[in-house]
Design a protein around this motif. Structure first.
Motif, PDB file in Angstrom:
ATOM      1  N   ALA A  79       0.834  -1.205   0.000  1.00  0.00           N
ATOM      2  CA  ALA A  79       0.000   0.000   0.000  1.00  0.00           C
ATOM      3  C   ALA A  79       0.867   1.252   0.000  1.00  0.00           C
ATOM      4  CB  ALA A  79      -0.931  -0.004   1.211  1.00  0.00           C
ATOM      5  N   LEU A  80       1.977   1.202   0.747  1.00  0.00           N
ATOM      6  CA  LEU A  80       2.886   2.344   0.744  1.00  0.00           C
ATOM      7  C   LEU A  80       3.418   2.604  -0.661  1.00  0.00           C
ATOM      8  CD1 LEU A  80       5.087   1.792   3.953  1.00  0.00           C
ATOM      9  CD2 LEU A  80       3.014   3.146   3.714  1.00  0.00           C
ATOM     10  N   ALA A  81       3.889   1.538  -1.310  1.00  0.00           N
ATOM     11  CA  ALA A  81       4.487   1.698  -2.636  1.00  0.00           C
ATOM     12  C   ALA A  81       3.478   2.204  -3.659  1.00  0.00           C
ATOM     13  CB  ALA A  81       5.087   0.375  -3.096  1.00  0.00           C
ATOM     14  N   VAL A  82       2.222   1.768  -3.548  1.00  0.00           N
ATOM     15  CA  VAL A  82       1.202   2.145  -4.527  1.00  0.00           C
ATOM     16  C   VAL A  82       0.729   3.583  -4.319  1.00  0.00           C
ATOM     17  CG1 VAL A  82      -1.163   1.690  -5.295  1.00  0.00           C
ATOM     18  CG2 VAL A  82       0.428  -0.212  -4.936  1.00  0.00           C
ATOM     19  N   PHE A  83       0.545   4.001  -3.053  1.00  0.00           N
ATOM     20  CA  PHE A  83      -0.097   5.289  -2.790  1.00  0.00           C
ATOM     21  C   PHE A  83       0.881   6.412  -2.480  1.00  0.00           C
ATOM     22  CE2 PHE A  83      -3.566   2.300  -2.096  1.00  0.00           C
ATOM     23  CZ  PHE A  83      -4.589   2.907  -2.791  1.00  0.00           C
ATOM     24  N   ILE A  84       2.129   6.100  -2.162  1.00  0.00           N
ATOM     25  CA  ILE A  84       3.092   7.168  -1.894  1.00  0.00           C
ATOM     26  C   ILE A  84       3.250   8.112  -3.082  1.00  0.00           C
ATOM     27  CG2 ILE A  84       5.588   7.542  -1.730  1.00  0.00           C
ATOM     28  CD1 ILE A  84       5.665   5.548   0.550  1.00  0.00           C
ATOM     29  N   PRO A  85       3.282   7.605  -4.340  1.00  0.00           N
ATOM     30  CA  PRO A  85       3.477   8.539  -5.452  1.00  0.00           C
ATOM     31  C   PRO A  85       2.480   9.686  -5.508  1.00  0.00           C
ATOM     32  CG  PRO A  85       3.783   6.300  -6.210  1.00  0.00           C
ATOM     33  CD  PRO A  85       3.282   6.203  -4.797  1.00  0.00           C
ATOM     34  N   ALA A  86       1.260   9.460  -5.031  1.00  0.00           N
ATOM     35  CA  ALA A  86       0.244  10.515  -5.077  1.00  0.00           C
ATOM     36  C   ALA A  86       0.325  11.470  -3.895  1.00  0.00           C
ATOM     37  CB  ALA A  86      -1.153   9.891  -5.136  1.00  0.00           C
ATOM     38  N   SER A  87       1.127  11.142  -2.882  1.00  0.00           N
ATOM     39  CA  SER A  87       1.115  11.918  -1.645  1.00  0.00           C
ATOM     40  C   SER A  87       1.589  13.349  -1.843  1.00  0.00           C
ATOM     41  CB  SER A  87       1.977  11.222  -0.588  1.00  0.00           C
ATOM     42  OG  SER A  87       3.315  11.112  -1.036  1.00  0.00           O
ATOM     43  N   GLY A  88       2.661  13.538  -2.629  1.00  0.00           N
ATOM     44  CA  GLY A  88       3.160  14.889  -2.849  1.00  0.00           C
ATOM     45  C   GLY A  88       2.147  15.766  -3.567  1.00  0.00           C
ATOM     46  N   LEU A  89       1.478  15.215  -4.583  1.00  0.00           N
ATOM     47  CA  LEU A  89       0.465  15.980  -5.310  1.00  0.00           C
ATOM     48  C   LEU A  89      -0.720  16.334  -4.420  1.00  0.00           C
ATOM     49  CD1 LEU A  89       0.492  14.030  -8.696  1.00  0.00           C
ATOM     50  CD2 LEU A  89       1.422  16.307  -8.265  1.00  0.00           C
ATOM     51  N   LEU A  90      -1.119  15.378  -3.566  1.00  0.00           N
ATOM     52  CA  LEU A  90      -2.231  15.658  -2.651  1.00  0.00           C
ATOM     53  C   LEU A  90      -1.851  16.759  -1.662  1.00  0.00           C
ATOM     54  CD1 LEU A  90      -3.464  12.022  -1.891  1.00  0.00           C
ATOM     55  CD2 LEU A  90      -4.639  13.757  -3.257  1.00  0.00           C
ATOM     56  N   ALA A  91      -0.602  16.720  -1.176  1.00  0.00           N
ATOM     57  CA  ALA A  91      -0.154  17.753  -0.240  1.00  0.00           C
ATOM     58  C   ALA A  91      -0.125  19.115  -0.916  1.00  0.00           C
ATOM     59  CB  ALA A  91       1.229  17.392   0.297  1.00  0.00           C
ATOM     60  N   ASP A  92       0.315  19.176  -2.173  1.00  0.00           N
ATOM     61  CA  ASP A  92       0.333  20.451  -2.900  1.00  0.00           C
ATOM     62  C   ASP A  92      -1.076  20.992  -3.127  1.00  0.00           C
ATOM     63  OD1 ASP A  92       3.069  20.456  -3.042  1.00  0.00           O
ATOM     64  OD2 ASP A  92       3.172  19.657  -5.082  1.00  0.00           O
ATOM     65  N   ARG A  93      -2.026  20.087  -3.359  1.00  0.00           N
ATOM     66  CA  ARG A  93      -3.396  20.517  -3.672  1.00  0.00           C
ATOM     67  C   ARG A  93      -4.192  20.896  -2.419  1.00  0.00           C
ATOM     68  NH1 ARG A  93      -6.903  20.296  -7.881  1.00  0.00           N
ATOM     69  NH2 ARG A  93      -5.255  19.401  -9.169  1.00  0.00           N
ATOM     70  N   PHE A  94      -4.113  20.068  -1.371  1.00  0.00           N
ATOM     71  CA  PHE A  94      -4.954  20.271  -0.187  1.00  0.00           C
ATOM     72  C   PHE A  94      -4.208  20.831   1.015  1.00  0.00           C
ATOM     73  CE2 PHE A  94      -6.929  16.734  -2.575  1.00  0.00           C
ATOM     74  CZ  PHE A  94      -8.133  17.336  -2.879  1.00  0.00           C
ATOM     75  N   GLY A  95      -2.890  20.865   0.955  1.00  0.00           N
ATOM     76  CA  GLY A  95      -2.109  21.379   2.079  1.00  0.00           C
ATOM     77  C   GLY A  95      -1.496  20.249   2.874  1.00  0.00           C
ATOM     78  N   SER A  96      -0.249  20.443   3.288  1.00  0.00           N
ATOM     79  CA  SER A  96       0.479  19.380   3.970  1.00  0.00           C
ATOM     80  C   SER A  96      -0.146  19.020   5.317  1.00  0.00           C
ATOM     81  CB  SER A  96       1.942  19.790   4.165  1.00  0.00           C
ATOM     82  OG  SER A  96       2.034  21.070   4.762  1.00  0.00           O
ATOM     83  N   ARG A  97      -0.638  20.022   6.066  1.00  0.00           N
ATOM     84  CA  ARG A  97      -1.255  19.720   7.357  1.00  0.00           C
ATOM     85  C   ARG A  97      -2.543  18.925   7.170  1.00  0.00           C
ATOM     86  NH1 ARG A  97      -2.231  24.784   9.726  1.00  0.00           N
ATOM     87  NH2 ARG A  97      -4.342  24.797   8.892  1.00  0.00           N
ATOM     88  N   THR A  98      -3.360  19.303   6.202  1.00  0.00           N
ATOM     89  CA  THR A  98      -4.623  18.597   5.954  1.00  0.00           C
ATOM     90  C   THR A  98      -4.370  17.139   5.592  1.00  0.00           C
ATOM     91  OG1 THR A  98      -5.655  20.650   5.189  1.00  0.00           O
ATOM     92  CG2 THR A  98      -6.703  18.584   4.547  1.00  0.00           C
ATOM     93  N   VAL A  99      -3.441  16.910   4.684  1.00  0.00           N
ATOM     94  CA  VAL A  99      -3.150  15.548   4.246  1.00  0.00           C
ATOM     95  C   VAL A  99      -2.497  14.745   5.368  1.00  0.00           C
ATOM     96  CG1 VAL A  99      -1.827  14.168   2.593  1.00  0.00           C
ATOM     97  CG2 VAL A  99      -2.991  16.246   1.833  1.00  0.00           C
ATOM     98  N   PHE A 100      -1.626  15.385   6.130  1.00  0.00           N
ATOM     99  CA  PHE A 100      -0.938  14.693   7.221  1.00  0.00           C
ATOM    100  C   PHE A 100      -1.936  14.217   8.287  1.00  0.00           C
ATOM    101  CE2 PHE A 100       2.699  14.821  10.444  1.00  0.00           C
ATOM    102  CZ  PHE A 100       3.266  13.660   9.931  1.00  0.00           C
ATOM    103  N   ARG A 101      -2.870  15.069   8.636  1.00  0.00           N
ATOM    104  CA  ARG A 101      -3.877  14.685   9.638  1.00  0.00           C
ATOM    105  C   ARG A 101      -4.798  13.587   9.095  1.00  0.00           C
ATOM    106  NH1 ARG A 101      -6.764  19.667  12.481  1.00  0.00           N
ATOM    107  NH2 ARG A 101      -7.105  18.091  14.082  1.00  0.00           N
ATOM    108  N   ALA A 102      -5.171  13.686   7.832  1.00  0.00           N
ATOM    109  CA  ALA A 102      -5.998  12.639   7.236  1.00  0.00           C
ATOM    110  C   ALA A 102      -5.259  11.306   7.226  1.00  0.00           C
ATOM    111  CB  ALA A 102      -6.391  13.028   5.811  1.00  0.00           C
ATOM    112  N   ALA A 103      -3.952  11.356   6.995  1.00  0.00           N
ATOM    113  CA  ALA A 103      -3.149  10.131   6.979  1.00  0.00           C
ATOM    114  C   ALA A 103      -3.127   9.476   8.356  1.00  0.00           C
ATOM    115  CB  ALA A 103      -1.725  10.454   6.528  1.00  0.00           C
ATOM    116  N   ILE A 104      -2.978  10.280   9.403  1.00  0.00           N
ATOM    117  CA  ILE A 104      -2.978   9.733  10.766  1.00  0.00           C
ATOM    118  C   ILE A 104      -4.320   9.090  11.077  1.00  0.00           C
ATOM    119  CG2 ILE A 104      -2.836  10.336  13.219  1.00  0.00           C
ATOM    120  CD1 ILE A 104      -0.858  12.530  12.463  1.00  0.00           C
ATOM    121  N   ALA A 105      -5.419   9.757  10.700  1.00  0.00           N
ATOM    122  CA  ALA A 105      -6.750   9.215  10.960  1.00  0.00           C
ATOM    123  C   ALA A 105      -6.963   7.885  10.234  1.00  0.00           C
ATOM    124  CB  ALA A 105      -7.815  10.226  10.550  1.00  0.00           C
ATOM    125  N   LEU A 106      -6.498   7.805   8.981  1.00  0.00           N
ATOM    126  CA  LEU A 106      -6.642   6.574   8.210  1.00  0.00           C
ATOM    127  C   LEU A 106      -5.802   5.448   8.810  1.00  0.00           C
ATOM    128  CD1 LEU A 106      -8.132   5.617   5.683  1.00  0.00           C
ATOM    129  CD2 LEU A 106      -6.115   6.212   4.336  1.00  0.00           C
TER     130      LEU A 106
END
Length: 499
Positions: free
Chosen positions: A92-119
């Motif tokens: 799962a890390l290998a598959v979804f990590i590539p999208a993480s940088g784009l998601l952080a740029d679009r929604f903000g690093s804090r927003t994505v980071f908190r969503a990641a912890i919740a998931l």
């Protein structure tokens, strides 16, 4: 927020750097994607907060490794088959990590980071409730989706908060809580498995996750791009199919009677990989930016670090199995010995800046890589007759040298990366980092299975474990070829080393 806007973005960011206001109140348009000219007084706090999330992952992984034999018994499978519970998470890390940088740029690093912890917390709870290996694999995949965003986005937050000259020190602070996890993980896992229920391994993540959510919301700035890149969905699908099929193909290759399935998966993964390379070549905004490999230092760090991580992925899988299945040790006793590698890693952190300043990156990577890999090769000689202090000492030294190796790789990789490429670089690097850790587990399981077949053993014995250890360390030793290709002055600005 009206008062900060009247004072101006630059004023607010200056106050953040000086520790006057929490970083969470930063105005997101004002930031240098490659990091500030000078680090703020609270950059160590930012590193520790990011590490609090990584703490969950490290505790989870090390505690789980100790519990694998007990979980195998409860699920009614062979201990070696439990490798899929580790592989599914890393997949799962290998598959979804590539999208993480784009998601952080679009929604903000804090927003994505908190969503990641919740998931990650949701996946942990599901793991604790899993009644079978198949459902455990699914729950671990959900955990991995959260972890896929925590790792690169957390690193990206740090890279954008710390000046280059403070990067080695910041990386060391980042890894302190993440290394405390492995220190307490093995004995904690042994205690839980021996005296409680292994399911509590996953429930421990919940209070840590709650604390992480609060800290991130209060102190981490919500960095994001004003005009984020479009997500490369075609690339995401192709890279995901390629990485997923390759990893599960290697996993199936380690199992008896799964040769046809393994071959099919590997073939599909290879074809999807070829199509992805053709798709991404020359494409701006590709989810895995192959153009980054044109930077010599980044390319060498990716290749050499990937080969070295074969051993790093295999070791937490092989050691507990060898001690519990091969030696007959209890989970608690096994955990008290395997904690040594984490103690060695923790001891190294204070020494890393001084070593790199004295020797430079190239010399450190060449000689330290040989020493660290040789230390793990010695594990193949372990036996129940070895004194505990001797095994403990070997593992302490191995953890020390190997942790120095990865601190150097993780730091020098970004030396020549342009600021605007930092998001894609962290995602690219983290993808291959996790891919090779997964491959290390698969190769270790395959080597163990082949050794059992050659020796005619129904269950793994000591010579089977020795063969597995020496197989993966021999592969990792090949990283010396690429370590020697680093320029003598590579990373000199970061390390402060001068010839």
């Amino acid at each position: 927020m009206l008062a900060p806007r009247r004072r101006g973005i630059a004023t607010v960011n200056a106050e953040i750097r000086d520790g006057i206001v929490p970083a969470a109140h930063a105005l997101t348009p004002a930031r240098d994607p490659g990091g500030p000219e000078a680090s703020g007084a609270n950059y160590r706090l930012v590193a520790l907060i990011v590490a609090s999330a990584l703490f969950m992952e490290f505790v989870d992984a090390t505690v789980l490794a100790t519990a694998l034999p007990t979980m195998a018994r409860d699920f009614g499978v062979r201990p070696a088959e439990m490798s899929i519970a580790l592989t599914s998470y890393l997949l799962a890390l290998a598959v979804f990590i590539p999208a993480s940088g784009l998601l952080a740029d679009r929604f903000g690093s804090r927003t994505v980071f908190r969503a990641a912890i919740a998931l990650f917390m949701a996946g942990s709870f599901a793991c604790g409730q899993a009644p079978s290996l198949s459902l455990m694999v699914a729950a671990r995949f959900l955990q991995g989706m959260g972890g896929a965003m925590m790792i690169p986005v957390g690193r990206l937050v740090l890279l954008r908060s710390v000046a280059k000259q403070d990067m080695v020190n910041a990386m060391s602070w980042l890894l302190v809580p993440a290394l405390i996890g492995p220190v307490i993980g093995p004995p904690l896992g042994g205690f839980i498995v021996t005296y409680l229920d292994w399911r509590w391994i996953f429930y421990l993540n919940l209070p840590v996750g709650v604390l992480g959510l609060w800290l991130v919301g209060r102190y981490i700035a919500n960095f994001r791009e004003d005009v984020p890149a479009t997500i490369d969905w075609a690339g995401f699908v192709l890279s995901g199919v390629s990485l997923g099929c390759l990893l599960f193909g290697f996993e199936m290759a380690s199992r008896a009677g799964q040769g046809a399935l393994a071959g099919s998966l590997l073939a599909v993964g290879a074809v999807a990989g070829v199509f992805y390379v053709r798709h991404a070549k020359g494409r701006e905004g590709a989810i895995l930016n192959l153009a980054l490999l044109q930077d010599r230092t980044f390319r060498l760090s990716v290749i050499a670090g990937s080969v070295t991580r074969i051993t790093q992925g295999a070791q937490p899988f092989l050691l507990p199995l060898m001690m519990q299945v091969g030696f007959g040790f209890s989970a608690a006793r096994s955990g008290m010995i395997t904690v040594a590698t984490a103690i060695g890693s923790l001891a190294m952190k204070a020494a890393a800046p001084r070593v790199l300043r004295a020797l430079g990156f190239r010399r450190t990577l060449v000689w330290n890589g040989v020493i660290g890999t040789a230390g793990y090769a010695i594990c193949g000689l372990f036996g129940p007759g070895w004194p505990v202090w001797a095994m403990f000492g070997v593992l302490v030294l191995s953890g020390f040298f190997m942790s120095l190796q990865f601190t150097a790789y993780n730091t020098i990789a970004y030396d020549g990366i342009a600021p605007q490429q930092m998001s894609s670089a962290t995602a690219f690097y983290a993808t291959f980092q996790q891919l090779m850790l997964s491959l290390g587990i698969c190769l270790a399981a395959a080597a163990l299975h082949v050794a059992m077949l050659l020796h005619g053993h129904a269950r793994p014995l000591l010579d089977d474990f020795a063969a597995a250890f020496w197989t993966v360390t021999a592969i990792s030793l090949c990283a010396t070829i690429w370590n020697r290709r680093f320029a003598p002055d590579a990373g000199a600005e970061i390390s402060g080393h001068s010839e």
